[in-house]
Design a protein around this motif. Structure first.
Motif, PDB file in Angstrom:
ATOM      1  N   ALA A   3      -3.901  -9.446  -3.994  1.00  0.00           N
ATOM      2  CA  ALA A   3      -2.209  -9.375  -3.274  1.00  0.00           C
ATOM      3  C   ALA A   3      -2.139  -8.874  -2.131  1.00  0.00           C
ATOM      4  N   GLN A   4      -2.803  -7.514  -2.428  1.00  0.00           N
ATOM      5  CA  GLN A   4      -2.524  -7.042  -0.861  1.00  0.00           C
ATOM      6  C   GLN A   4      -3.519  -7.598   0.476  1.00  0.00           C
ATOM      7  N   ARG A   6      -3.577 -10.633   0.284  1.00  0.00           N
ATOM      8  CA  ARG A   6      -3.173 -11.897   1.069  1.00  0.00           C
ATOM      9  C   ARG A   6      -1.839 -11.421   1.894  1.00  0.00           C
ATOM     10  N   GLN A   7      -1.362 -10.464   1.072  1.00  0.00           N
ATOM     11  CA  GLN A   7      -0.150  -9.757   1.939  1.00  0.00           C
ATOM     12  C   GLN A   7      -0.404  -8.936   3.538  1.00  0.00           C
ATOM     13  N   SER A   8      -1.645  -8.272   4.061  1.00  0.00           N
ATOM     14  CA  SER A   8      -2.301  -7.882   4.838  1.00  0.00           C
ATOM     15  C   SER A   8      -2.118  -9.132   6.070  1.00  0.00           C
ATOM     16  N   ILE A  10      -0.949 -12.447   5.901  1.00  0.00           N
ATOM     17  CA  ILE A  10       0.826 -12.880   5.728  1.00  0.00           C
ATOM     18  C   ILE A  10       1.546 -11.895   7.145  1.00  0.00           C
ATOM     19  N   THR A  35       4.575 -16.763  -5.660  1.00  0.00           N
ATOM     20  CA  THR A  35       4.060 -15.214  -5.074  1.00  0.00           C
ATOM     21  C   THR A  35       3.807 -15.019  -4.213  1.00  0.00           C
ATOM     22  N   ILE A  36       4.242 -16.209  -3.188  1.00  0.00           N
ATOM     23  CA  ILE A  36       4.355 -15.306  -1.398  1.00  0.00           C
ATOM     24  C   ILE A  36       5.601 -14.930  -1.429  1.00  0.00           C
ATOM     25  N   ARG A  38       7.254 -12.632  -3.184  1.00  0.00           N
ATOM     26  CA  ARG A  38       7.336 -11.713  -3.930  1.00  0.00           C
ATOM     27  C   ARG A  38       6.456 -11.023  -3.104  1.00  0.00           C
ATOM     28  N   ASP A  39       5.452 -11.737  -2.247  1.00  0.00           N
ATOM     29  CA  ASP A  39       4.444 -11.566  -1.492  1.00  0.00           C
ATOM     30  C   ASP A  39       5.598 -10.496  -0.420  1.00  0.00           C
ATOM     31  N   THR A  42       7.877  -8.096  -0.615  1.00  0.00           N
ATOM     32  CA  THR A  42       7.322  -6.372  -0.678  1.00  0.00           C
ATOM     33  C   THR A  42       7.013  -6.147   0.701  1.00  0.00           C
ATOM     34  N   LEU A  43       6.656  -7.309   1.694  1.00  0.00           N
ATOM     35  CA  LEU A  43       6.508  -7.062   3.564  1.00  0.00           C
ATOM     36  C   LEU A  43       7.488  -6.178   3.795  1.00  0.00           C
TER      37      LEU A  43
END
Length: 276
Positions: A3-4, A6-8, A10, A35-36, A38-39, A42-43
């Motif tokens: 997840a980390q 992927r978030q990076s 994005i 999932t997206i 939630r990402d 978080t960002l």
């Protein structure tokens, strides 16, 4: 992919392109819509992106920050649609109107392609393109010259000179922000003179701005609140802001923002409030 990671990726994409849509990220990363989302949440909590309807955009940092057209296009889409629906009722066949640059006026332009014998003056490349693609022989579109800004506006001395002898029935003005202190504002100093000139060329000035524009201040003032004859905004504008606007503007139109239970074929009635 973690997840980390992927978030990076994005966050890097938002920084590079200015905006992303949930659907695009779902396809790209092969994960669920939830999932997206939630990402992005978080960002957003970390201040790396700004969440908007259907996606995320880069974060604005000040009164001179001017997002590109694609970035602004995905912000407050539902509200802009509602504002455009309400503003379109102010246009009739045979009129001459002016549309400033912006994604709200661009949304409005789509509502006006079926109006017969319409003359449109604009400093917006995307707005002019809407009418060009509609291809109506009875509509005339006048596009000013000028220097192109990040929001696809044509500005500067050439644009001002082309507007000086123009007179229209109604000017529809999109703005970066509106406030009691600063009036209607833009984050682009070069754009200010051009848009101020455009705003003065109609018998009626209609400002189209969703509720998030209230109390936002750009570096340059386009016009005072009192200069507007009508403000078309959306029903999410809070009561205090409505009261303040009614003290300065003759008519405040509150376009209803549809909720889940109002997505059927019926259309809610627009509320119009006039200054006493």
């Amino acid at each position: 992919m973690l997840a980390q990671q992927r978030q990076s990726r994005i966050a890097e994409r938002v920084h590079r392109t200015g905006a992303v849509r949930v659907a695009e990220l779902v396809e790209e990363f092969g994960v669920s819509d939830m999932t997206i989302r939630r990402d992005l949440e978080t960002l957003a909590e970390r201040g790396l992106v700004a969440k908007v309807h259907g996606g995320a955009t880069a974060v604005d940092f000040g009164s001179t920050t001017e997002p590109g057209f694609a970035v602004k296009q995905v912000r407050q889409e539902v509200e802009k649609q509602a504002v455009a629906d309400a503003a379109a009722t102010l246009v009739g066949p045979g009129q001459a109107i002016a549309l400033s640059a912006g994604t709200t006026t661009w949304t409005l332009a789509h509502r006006l392609t079926d109006v017969p014998d319409l003359t449109v003056v604009t400093n917006s490349v995307p707005v002019a393109d809407v009418f060009y693609r509609a291809g109506r022989a009875d509509q005339t579109v006048i596009l000013t010259g000028g220097v192109r800004t990040p929001s696809d506006a044509l500005v500067g001395p050439f644009a001002v000179a082309s507007l000086e002898k123009v007179n229209v029935d109604t000017v529809f003005l999109g703005v970066h922000g509106m406030s009691l202190r600063a009036g209607f504002t833009t984050p682009n100093l070069l754009e200010a003179e051009t848009v101020s000139t455009l705003a003065s060329k109609g018998r009626r000035l209609v400002v189209v701005a969703d509720h998030t524009k209230y109390d936002v201040v750009g570096i340059a003032t386009i016009a005072a609140l009192d200069d507007a004859d009508v403000i078309v905004t959306d029903s999410l504008l809070d009561e205090e802001a409505r009261r303040q606007l009614r003290e300065h503007v003759d008519q405040v139109v509150l376009a209803p923002v549809p909720t889940a239970e109002h997505h059927g074929p019926g259309r809610q009635r627009t509320t119009s409030e006039k200054r006493a």
